[in-house]
Design an enzyme around this catalytic site. Structure first.
Site, PDB file in Angstrom:
ATOM      1  N   GLU B 144       0.828  -1.207   0.000  1.00  0.00           N
ATOM      2  CA  GLU B 144       0.000   0.000   0.000  1.00  0.00           C
ATOM      3  C   GLU B 144       0.864   1.260   0.000  1.00  0.00           C
ATOM      4  O   GLU B 144       0.533   2.250  -0.658  1.00  0.00           O
ATOM      5  CB  GLU B 144      -0.947   0.014   1.207  1.00  0.00           C
ATOM      6  N   HIS B 147       1.885   2.168  -3.375  1.00  0.00           N
ATOM      7  CA  HIS B 147       0.828   2.913  -4.070  1.00  0.00           C
ATOM      8  C   HIS B 147       0.893   4.395  -3.704  1.00  0.00           C
ATOM      9  O   HIS B 147       0.654   5.260  -4.531  1.00  0.00           O
ATOM     10  CB  HIS B 147      -0.550   2.382  -3.681  1.00  0.00           C
TER      11      HIS B 147
END
Lengths: 185, 298
Positions: B144, B147
């Site tokens: 994550e 990202h």
């Protein structure tokens, strides 16, 4: 178009390229130095936690004077060390080792193990050590960026012209972790 | 971690393209409406609306996404382990610590949102926290954070709002045509416009889906790879993905417009997968991702 204009255009293009490469190198170096100061932030945090720890432990560990002294000594060594980041890291690792011994010995003191303050400090210190490792890894990735730039063509030429030097990596496994903790009773 | 930074520029460029496409579609729709109803103010309204929507999606889409996921914030005190994992990995990635949210879902899943690293949010499900061990959780968080670092979060979050809006718009259009069906007729010009309107109503959701696909399935594999660079332990994420794959818990907040945000497709019950969703898969097959991670050497 005369030859002089062509030469001038080529020269202008070359200068623009050189400026671009130079700026890229400077950016990589700034990023690396920033990463280095991030390590110092964690180091400082650990530094501030230790006097509290020594105060807390003192009352319980009456027989382990040398261990406490070692911790304090290692702390002072870190404070006074003024060398390359890698030399500093060596001091830090010795400090880590001294703290590890302290925590290993603390297992012998049930009263100490139930002291909330001590447990909190132990958790904080472990966390700070992990953060130091994380900061070193980020530093390593910025060093990798810089070194790759310095070594690859054509950036290597510009780097040589302006005296950019390759930096060394931190070893992620601290020296204190490689050798087992020695505990004498 | 070169991949984190090289991918970022293309994502920022993509954001601009998506905004442009959005403006063209909405203003184009306004133009059609105004011709059909013979009312030029609709165009002005559409322009204002499109601009306002774009701004809302840039500044507030993270909040909308979090509200859609019914997520609650986590502090250092309330979940120390999760917080320190995120904090330490952010240091490794050289990113500011994002806000952390938990959504009360049993399915194993996670997503990141926000317009830039300073306003980033990482959200995990309660199921993920309960069923993964530390190194698996680290793998997911590192994924994550990748990202966040490469700005996938910007593109995929604004897409939620803009695409969702285009879908609603085409829906309204269809209905209004239906209602006007047997009404006044005004020669061939109006009929051509009517045909255009129908074409738009059919095309808009397809364009919307394509826009969502523009954020590409590749981004998940890319985030897997750069996440593994952060933890230096690809097996952690691989075994987390295996657990996610074997998990068959349905997600009550699963939504077509946010499906692409999650680490894996929230529609995991193959039988009940909506038809359209099957056509436009948002995630690469999880088996391939696991295989890639298992074969990785760092």
């Amino acid at each position: 178009m005369s030859i002089t204009t062509i030469i001038l255009i080529i020269a202008a293009v070359l200068i623009v390229i050189i400026i671009g490469i130079y700026n890229g190198l400077v950016r990589a170096r700034v990023r690396m130095r920033e990463a280095l100061s991030d390590i110092d932030v964690q180091s400082k945090r650990r530094f501030d936690l230790v006097p509290n720890l020594v105060e807390t432990v003192k009352g319980y560990m009456t027989q382990e004077r040398t261990i406490l002294e070692n911790v304090t000594k290692a702390r002072t060594a870190v404070m006074q060390s003024s060398g390359t980041p890698l030399e500093k890291a060596d001091m830090e690792n010795q400090f880590t080792g001294a703290l590890k011994t302290l925590f290993a010995v603390s297992e012998q003191y049930p009263n100490l193990k139930s002291n909330m303050n001590f447990l909190e400090l132990q958790r904080e210190l472990e966390d700070t050590e992990n953060k130091m490792m994380a900061a070193r890894r980020f530093y390593n990735s910025t060093v990798q960026d810089l070194n790759t730039k310095i070594q690859t063509f054509p950036t290597s030429i510009i780097a040589g012209m302006f005296g950019f030097r390759e930096e060394k990596f931190f070893e992620i496994t601290a020296s204190a972790e490689r050798e087992p903790v020695k505990v004498k009773f | 971690m070169a991949s984190l930074y090289t991918h970022r520029d293309s994502n920022i460029r993509k954001t601009w393209i998506i905004f442009t496409v959005f403006l063209i579609i909405v203003i184009g729709a306004g133009f059609l409406f105004s011709r059909i109803y013979d009312n030029p103010t609709i165009v002005i309204f559409a322009v204002v609306f499109a601009v306002v929507m774009s701004m809302v999606s840039y500044w507030n889409s993270d909040k909308i996404v979090l509200a859609m996921a019914h997520a609650a914030p986590v502090s250092r005190e309330s979940n120390r382990e999760l917080y320190t994992i995120v904090e330490n990995l952010s240091i490794t990635a050289g990113l500011p610590v994002p806000k952390i949210y938990i959504t009360d879902e049993a399915q194993l899943n996670a997503f990141a949102t926000g317009r830039d690293p300073k306003h980033a949010v990482i959200c995990v499900t309660r199921g993920l926290l309960e069923r993964l061990n530390r190194s698996e959780l680290e793998g997911v968080i590192a994924h994550e954070l990748s990202h966040v670092g490469n700005r996938d979060i910007l593109v995929s979050t604004i897409v939620v709002v803009l695409v969702g809006f285009i879908a609603i718009l085409s829906d309204i259009f269809m209905r209004s045509l239906w209602l006007r069906g047997g009404g006044r007729r005004r020669g061939e010009g109006a009929q051509i416009l009517l045909l255009l309107g129908i074409a738009f109503a059919i095309l808009a959701p397809i364009i919307a889906t394509l826009m969502r696909l523009a954020i590409s399935r590749r981004r998940e594999s890319l985030a897997d790879a750069s996440g593994a660079l952060l933890t230096r332990y690809p097996d952690g994420l691989a075994s987390a993905l295996e657990k996610i794959r074997d998990d068959r818990t349905p997600m009550s907040i699963a939504n077509n417009s946010t499906a692409h945000l999650w680490i894996d497709d929230p529609y995991n019950e193959q039988k009940k997968t909506p038809f359209l969703h099957k056509l436009f898969m948002t995630h690469p097959p999880i088996e391939e991702r696991i295989k890639m991670l298992r074969g990785m050497k760092v």
